[in-house]
Write a protein that holds these residues in place. Structure first.
Motif, PDB file in Angstrom:
ATOM      1  N   MET A  34       0.827  -1.203   0.000  1.00  0.00           N
ATOM      2  CA  MET A  34       0.000   0.000   0.000  1.00  0.00           C
ATOM      3  C   MET A  34       0.860   1.251   0.000  1.00  0.00           C
ATOM      4  O   MET A  34       1.899   1.302   0.674  1.00  0.00           O
ATOM      5  N   GLY A  35       0.386   2.256  -0.732  1.00  0.00           N
ATOM      6  CA  GLY A  35       1.136   3.503  -0.791  1.00  0.00           C
ATOM      7  C   GLY A  35       0.233   4.698  -0.530  1.00  0.00           C
ATOM      8  O   GLY A  35      -0.994   4.620  -0.630  1.00  0.00           O
ATOM      9  N   TRP A  36       0.872   5.790  -0.166  1.00  0.00           N
ATOM     10  CA  TRP A  36       0.187   7.078  -0.023  1.00  0.00           C
ATOM     11  C   TRP A  36       0.852   8.082  -0.954  1.00  0.00           C
ATOM     12  O   TRP A  36       2.087   8.150  -1.034  1.00  0.00           O
ATOM     13  N   PHE A  37       0.016   8.865  -1.616  1.00  0.00           N
ATOM     14  CA  PHE A  37       0.461   9.912  -2.514  1.00  0.00           C
ATOM     15  C   PHE A  37      -0.306  11.185  -2.175  1.00  0.00           C
ATOM     16  O   PHE A  37      -1.324  11.142  -1.487  1.00  0.00           O
ATOM     17  N   ARG A  38       0.157  12.290  -2.705  1.00  0.00           N
ATOM     18  CA  ARG A  38      -0.580  13.535  -2.538  1.00  0.00           C
ATOM     19  C   ARG A  38      -0.430  14.375  -3.806  1.00  0.00           C
ATOM     20  O   ARG A  38       0.517  14.221  -4.561  1.00  0.00           O
ATOM     21  N   GLN A  39      -1.400  15.247  -3.990  1.00  0.00           N
ATOM     22  CA  GLN A  39      -1.359  16.148  -5.134  1.00  0.00           C
ATOM     23  C   GLN A  39      -1.920  17.500  -4.734  1.00  0.00           C
ATOM     24  O   GLN A  39      -3.081  17.596  -4.326  1.00  0.00           O
ATOM     25  N   ALA A  40      -1.085  18.500  -4.846  1.00  0.00           N
ATOM     26  CA  ALA A  40      -1.492  19.871  -4.569  1.00  0.00           C
ATOM     27  C   ALA A  40      -1.971  20.520  -5.863  1.00  0.00           C
ATOM     28  O   ALA A  40      -1.589  20.094  -6.957  1.00  0.00           O
ATOM     29  N   PRO A  41      -2.791  21.549  -5.760  1.00  0.00           N
ATOM     30  CA  PRO A  41      -3.298  22.219  -6.964  1.00  0.00           C
ATOM     31  C   PRO A  41      -2.163  22.706  -7.854  1.00  0.00           C
ATOM     32  O   PRO A  41      -1.224  23.353  -7.386  1.00  0.00           O
ATOM     33  N   GLY A  42      -2.248  22.352  -9.126  1.00  0.00           N
ATOM     34  CA  GLY A  42      -1.254  22.810 -10.081  1.00  0.00           C
ATOM     35  C   GLY A  42       0.058  22.077 -10.036  1.00  0.00           C
ATOM     36  O   GLY A  42       0.998  22.435 -10.745  1.00  0.00           O
ATOM     37  N   LYS A  43       0.139  21.038  -9.212  1.00  0.00           N
ATOM     38  CA  LYS A  43       1.386  20.281  -9.084  1.00  0.00           C
ATOM     39  C   LYS A  43       1.168  18.820  -9.447  1.00  0.00           C
ATOM     40  O   LYS A  43       0.045  18.329  -9.458  1.00  0.00           O
ATOM     41  N   GLU A  44       2.260  18.146  -9.724  1.00  0.00           N
ATOM     42  CA  GLU A  44       2.189  16.725 -10.042  1.00  0.00           C
ATOM     43  C   GLU A  44       1.953  15.910  -8.766  1.00  0.00           C
ATOM     44  O   GLU A  44       2.279  16.345  -7.658  1.00  0.00           O
ATOM     45  N   VAL A  93      -4.550  17.002  -1.822  1.00  0.00           N
ATOM     46  CA  VAL A  93      -5.421  15.839  -1.744  1.00  0.00           C
ATOM     47  C   VAL A  93      -4.524  14.622  -1.564  1.00  0.00           C
ATOM     48  O   VAL A  93      -3.573  14.432  -2.319  1.00  0.00           O
ATOM     49  N   TYR A  94      -4.832  13.827  -0.567  1.00  0.00           N
ATOM     50  CA  TYR A  94      -4.037  12.646  -0.254  1.00  0.00           C
ATOM     51  C   TYR A  94      -4.773  11.389  -0.716  1.00  0.00           C
ATOM     52  O   TYR A  94      -5.964  11.220  -0.438  1.00  0.00           O
TER      53      TYR A  94
END
Length: 124
Positions: A34-44, A93-94
């Protein structure tokens, strides 16, 4: 198919802690790293960390290393992300994601299933 549902996001202040959870259903949970990622507005999208199917191995990305801990409960079919000393730049967003147990946690590829994400906002 594997279904993933994140929870625990919200609005916090800088320096606070927050624990995200991801409930997994549909297949044998132990079959997946299992992994966790995140994405901020305008970013990868950015890798946060991962945990092996047994919970015996973890791997963290540079962005939050030292401030996060990933754990899993193979009875409750859940994986958690404990985040400490949050900063405004952690606002994103995570997402949790799953990949087969046979793949290594040391790479960010091969994730086949993704949740919808949970918003974390850190105010200064």
């Amino acid at each position: 198919q594997v279904q993933l549902e994140e929870s625990g996001g919200g609005l916090v202040q800088a320096g606070d802690s927050l624990r995200l959870s991801c409930a997994v259903s549909g297949r044998t949970f132990r079959d997946y790293n299992m992994g966790w990622f995140r994405q901020a507005p305008g970013k990868e999208r950015e890798f946060v960390g991962a945990i092996s199917w047994s919970g015996g191995s973890t791997f963290y990305g540079d962005s939050m290393k030292g401030r996060v801990t990933i754990s899993r409960d193979n009875i409750k079919n859940m994986v958690s992300l404990q985040m400490n000393n949050l900063k405004p730049e952690d606002t994103a967003v995570y997402y949790c994601a799953a990949k087969p147990w046979s793949t290594t946690v040391l790479t960010v590829s091969d994730y086949a299933y993704w949740g919808q994400g949970t918003q974390v906002t850190v105010s200064s």
